[in-house]
Design a protein around this motif. Sequence first.
Motif, PDB file in Angstrom:
ATOM      1  N   VAL A  70       0.872  -1.176   0.000  1.00 48.24           N
ATOM      2  CA  VAL A  70       0.000   0.000   0.000  1.00 48.24           C
ATOM      3  C   VAL A  70       0.910   1.227   0.000  1.00 48.24           C
ATOM      4  CG1 VAL A  70      -1.907   1.186   1.140  1.00 48.24           C
ATOM      5  CG2 VAL A  70      -1.686  -1.300   1.333  1.00 48.24           C
ATOM      6  N   PRO A  71       1.404   1.631  -1.175  1.00 45.90           N
ATOM      7  CA  PRO A  71       2.419   2.686  -1.229  1.00 45.90           C
ATOM      8  C   PRO A  71       1.874   4.104  -1.043  1.00 45.90           C
ATOM      9  CG  PRO A  71       1.862   1.953  -3.439  1.00 45.90           C
ATOM     10  CD  PRO A  71       1.072   1.089  -2.503  1.00 45.90           C
ATOM     11  N   THR A  72       0.668   4.248  -0.491  1.00 41.20           N
ATOM     12  CA  THR A  72       0.083   5.566  -0.280  1.00 41.20           C
ATOM     13  C   THR A  72       0.914   6.346   0.723  1.00 41.20           C
ATOM     14  OG1 THR A  72      -2.103   4.621  -0.682  1.00 41.20           O
ATOM     15  CG2 THR A  72      -2.023   6.803   0.340  1.00 41.20           C
ATOM     16  N   ASP A  73       1.181   7.601   0.420  1.00 40.24           N
ATOM     17  CA  ASP A  73       1.928   8.466   1.328  1.00 40.24           C
ATOM     18  C   ASP A  73       1.049   8.781   2.538  1.00 40.24           C
ATOM     19  OD1 ASP A  73       3.505  10.260   2.629  1.00 40.24           O
ATOM     20  OD2 ASP A  73       3.580  11.741   1.016  1.00 40.24           O
ATOM     21  N   PRO A  74       1.457   8.407   3.753  1.00 41.39           N
ATOM     22  CA  PRO A  74       0.596   8.648   4.918  1.00 41.39           C
ATOM     23  C   PRO A  74       0.451  10.123   5.260  1.00 41.39           C
ATOM     24  CG  PRO A  74       2.754   7.855   5.615  1.00 41.39           C
ATOM     25  CD  PRO A  74       2.720   7.749   4.114  1.00 41.39           C
ATOM     26  N   ASN A  75       1.312  10.978   4.725  1.00 35.78           N
ATOM     27  CA  ASN A  75       1.248  12.410   5.023  1.00 35.78           C
ATOM     28  C   ASN A  75       0.639  13.225   3.880  1.00 35.78           C
ATOM     29  OD1 ASN A  75       2.548  11.938   7.518  1.00 35.78           O
ATOM     30  ND2 ASN A  75       4.562  12.062   6.546  1.00 35.78           N
ATOM     31  N   ALA A  76       0.229  12.557   2.777  1.00 39.08           N
ATOM     32  CA  ALA A  76      -0.368  13.269   1.648  1.00 39.08           C
ATOM     33  C   ALA A  76      -1.750  13.795   2.030  1.00 39.08           C
ATOM     34  CB  ALA A  76      -0.470  12.338   0.441  1.00 39.08           C
ATOM     35  N   GLN A  77      -1.977  15.074   1.804  1.00 40.61           N
ATOM     36  CA  GLN A  77      -3.221  15.724   2.196  1.00 40.61           C
ATOM     37  C   GLN A  77      -4.106  15.983   0.979  1.00 40.61           C
ATOM     38  OE1 GLN A  77      -2.398  19.252   4.490  1.00 40.61           O
ATOM     39  NE2 GLN A  77      -0.838  18.250   5.748  1.00 40.61           N
ATOM     40  N   ALA A  82     -11.738  15.146   3.077  1.00 40.51           N
ATOM     41  CA  ALA A  82     -11.542  15.121   4.528  1.00 40.51           C
ATOM     42  C   ALA A  82     -12.697  14.400   5.224  1.00 40.51           C
ATOM     43  CB  ALA A  82     -11.402  16.544   5.061  1.00 40.51           C
ATOM     44  N   ASN A  83     -12.342  13.648   6.275  1.00 44.92           N
ATOM     45  CA  ASN A  83     -13.321  13.007   7.168  1.00 44.92           C
ATOM     46  C   ASN A  83     -14.265  12.052   6.433  1.00 44.92           C
ATOM     47  OD1 ASN A  83     -12.334  14.345   9.482  1.00 44.92           O
ATOM     48  ND2 ASN A  83     -13.596  16.135   9.034  1.00 44.92           N
ATOM     49  N   LEU A  84     -13.734  11.342   5.458  1.00 44.43           N
ATOM     50  CA  LEU A  84     -14.538  10.315   4.793  1.00 44.43           C
ATOM     51  C   LEU A  84     -14.611   9.070   5.678  1.00 44.43           C
ATOM     52  CD1 LEU A  84     -13.299  10.522   1.094  1.00 44.43           C
ATOM     53  CD2 LEU A  84     -15.472  11.344   2.022  1.00 44.43           C
ATOM     54  N   PRO A  85     -15.767   8.411   5.755  1.00 45.41           N
ATOM     55  CA  PRO A  85     -15.887   7.198   6.574  1.00 45.41           C
ATOM     56  C   PRO A  85     -15.213   6.006   5.890  1.00 45.41           C
ATOM     57  CG  PRO A  85     -17.938   7.630   5.437  1.00 45.41           C
ATOM     58  CD  PRO A  85     -17.039   8.794   5.127  1.00 45.41           C
ATOM     59  N   VAL A 122     -10.083   2.320   3.252  1.00 44.42           N
ATOM     60  CA  VAL A 122     -10.487   1.211   4.122  1.00 44.42           C
ATOM     61  C   VAL A 122     -10.800   1.700   5.528  1.00 44.42           C
ATOM     62  CG1 VAL A 122      -9.756  -0.981   5.138  1.00 44.42           C
ATOM     63  CG2 VAL A 122      -9.183  -0.441   2.766  1.00 44.42           C
ATOM     64  N   PHE A 123      -9.961   2.603   6.070  1.00 48.44           N
ATOM     65  CA  PHE A 123     -10.185   3.156   7.400  1.00 48.44           C
ATOM     66  C   PHE A 123     -10.690   4.593   7.353  1.00 48.44           C
ATOM     67  CE2 PHE A 123      -6.872   0.174   9.544  1.00 48.44           C
ATOM     68  CZ  PHE A 123      -7.767  -0.872   9.430  1.00 48.44           C
ATOM     69  N   GLY A 124     -11.048   5.088   6.181  1.00 47.64           N
ATOM     70  CA  GLY A 124     -11.500   6.461   6.058  1.00 47.64           C
ATOM     71  C   GLY A 124     -10.341   7.443   5.974  1.00 47.64           C
ATOM     72  N   THR A 125     -10.658   8.726   6.128  1.00 53.09           N
ATOM     73  CA  THR A 125      -9.640   9.783   6.104  1.00 53.09           C
ATOM     74  C   THR A 125      -9.782  10.656   7.335  1.00 53.09           C
ATOM     75  OG1 THR A 125     -11.098  11.241   4.840  1.00 53.09           O
ATOM     76  CG2 THR A 125      -9.623   9.830   3.583  1.00 53.09           C
ATOM     77  N   GLY A 129      -7.759  14.961   5.162  1.00 50.93           N
ATOM     78  CA  GLY A 129      -7.919  14.112   3.988  1.00 50.93           C
ATOM     79  C   GLY A 129      -6.825  13.079   3.815  1.00 50.93           C
ATOM     80  N   ARG A 130      -6.072  12.789   4.859  1.00 50.46           N
ATOM     81  CA  ARG A 130      -5.009  11.785   4.778  1.00 50.46           C
ATOM     82  C   ARG A 130      -5.586  10.387   4.978  1.00 50.46           C
ATOM     83  NH1 ARG A 130      -0.996  14.837   8.961  1.00 50.46           N
ATOM     84  NH2 ARG A 130      -2.971  14.746  10.124  1.00 50.46           N
ATOM     85  N   ASP A 131      -5.030   9.419   4.256  1.00 44.67           N
ATOM     86  CA  ASP A 131      -5.501   8.036   4.309  1.00 44.67           C
ATOM     87  C   ASP A 131      -5.174   7.437   5.672  1.00 44.67           C
ATOM     88  OD1 ASP A 131      -6.276   5.466   3.905  1.00 44.67           O
ATOM     89  OD2 ASP A 131      -5.006   5.089   2.169  1.00 44.67           O
ATOM     90  N   LEU A 132      -6.227   7.122   6.437  1.00 43.07           N
ATOM     91  CA  LEU A 132      -6.011   6.593   7.778  1.00 43.07           C
ATOM     92  C   LEU A 132      -5.419   5.188   7.761  1.00 43.07           C
ATOM     93  CD1 LEU A 132      -9.044   7.748   9.967  1.00 43.07           C
ATOM     94  CD2 LEU A 132      -6.641   8.359  10.203  1.00 43.07           C
TER      95      LEU A 132
END
Length: 341
Positions: A70-77, A82-85, A122-125, A129-132
């Motif tokens: 899961v190469p998503t940047d954890p700090n990418a905004q 934002a606040n997606l479930p 999967v865990f929302g944002t 807007g960062r991928d949780l």
Amino acid sequence: MAQNLPPQESEFQFVSNDLSNLPISGEVVGDSRTYFQDVKRRLFHNKIAMVAGIILLLIVLIAFLGPAFVPTDPNAQNVLFANLPPKIGNLNIPGFNGMQTVAGHTVDAYQQAHVPHGTYYVFGTDYLGRDLFARVLYGTRLSIIVAVVATLLDLFIGVPYGIVSGLASERVDTFMQRIIEIISSVPDLIVVILLLIVLKPGLTSITIAIAFTGWITMARLIRAQVFKLKENEYVLASQTLGESKTKIAWKHLIPNLSSTIIIQTMFSIPSAIFFEAFLSFIGIGIPAPNASLGTLMSDGQKAFHFLPYQMWIPALILSLIMITTNLVGDGLRDAFDPQSD
């Protein structure tokens, strides 16, 4: 007149002289096992400890191998998202279907935010807007690294300190114990805060701060065990033969201290993880934007009443790590105890 009678056979005479097939009293039937083989057998028979160990291993593997898949940047905004479930594909799983309650109405949050089709979290944002999911993976890995490194520092400081204190003269032992009492008399939180003020905030400083007082428990346990072991015959014989204290420690003491070291290490890891999470939760731990389980819970606590999943998910993972580690530690303690059978 006495008559010569033929010799009488004794009533106790054995019927056969072949005693090879007769059982010998006290004979141990079966293959003999070493001490560590017994430890392994007792540990594998402890189902609770084995299940906890498997869960803990899965958490560690996912935390360290997950970012590779899961190469998503954890700090990418992305404030637009934002606040997606939480949402898992197109599966209509309650709590993971992207639905959100707004003003008393249940709406599709992804549709309202105009999220591209096929994009889901999967865990929302979070509020930026960062991928949780990515942040939880990296945060769990960071918390485990901090705890393991701090525990290893406890090991490398506490074990030699306890051995030296236990083997040294009474005057040296008293002096070394006074140092421990001075350090332990100051609350851990105050010591950590003072260290973080002096050191630059970051992974290294928080690890040193946790390890600064964590080694005391290890040192005391090792010292108490050394006092018992040094009265054994093999240690006294080694001293009589003129062996140095260093050789006695390596050859006789450390092998016999292995169970105490392993068990205490397993109990130190969850304590270090919780302490790091607590420091990060109150804002003096891992600095932003890096994520740890403590910072994730701190961020989620701010919107807990409206978006509880942002706090529940890292809190659940932290609880699983602590519970499984303690259960594995309990299993190891019972496995190293021969009287547990």
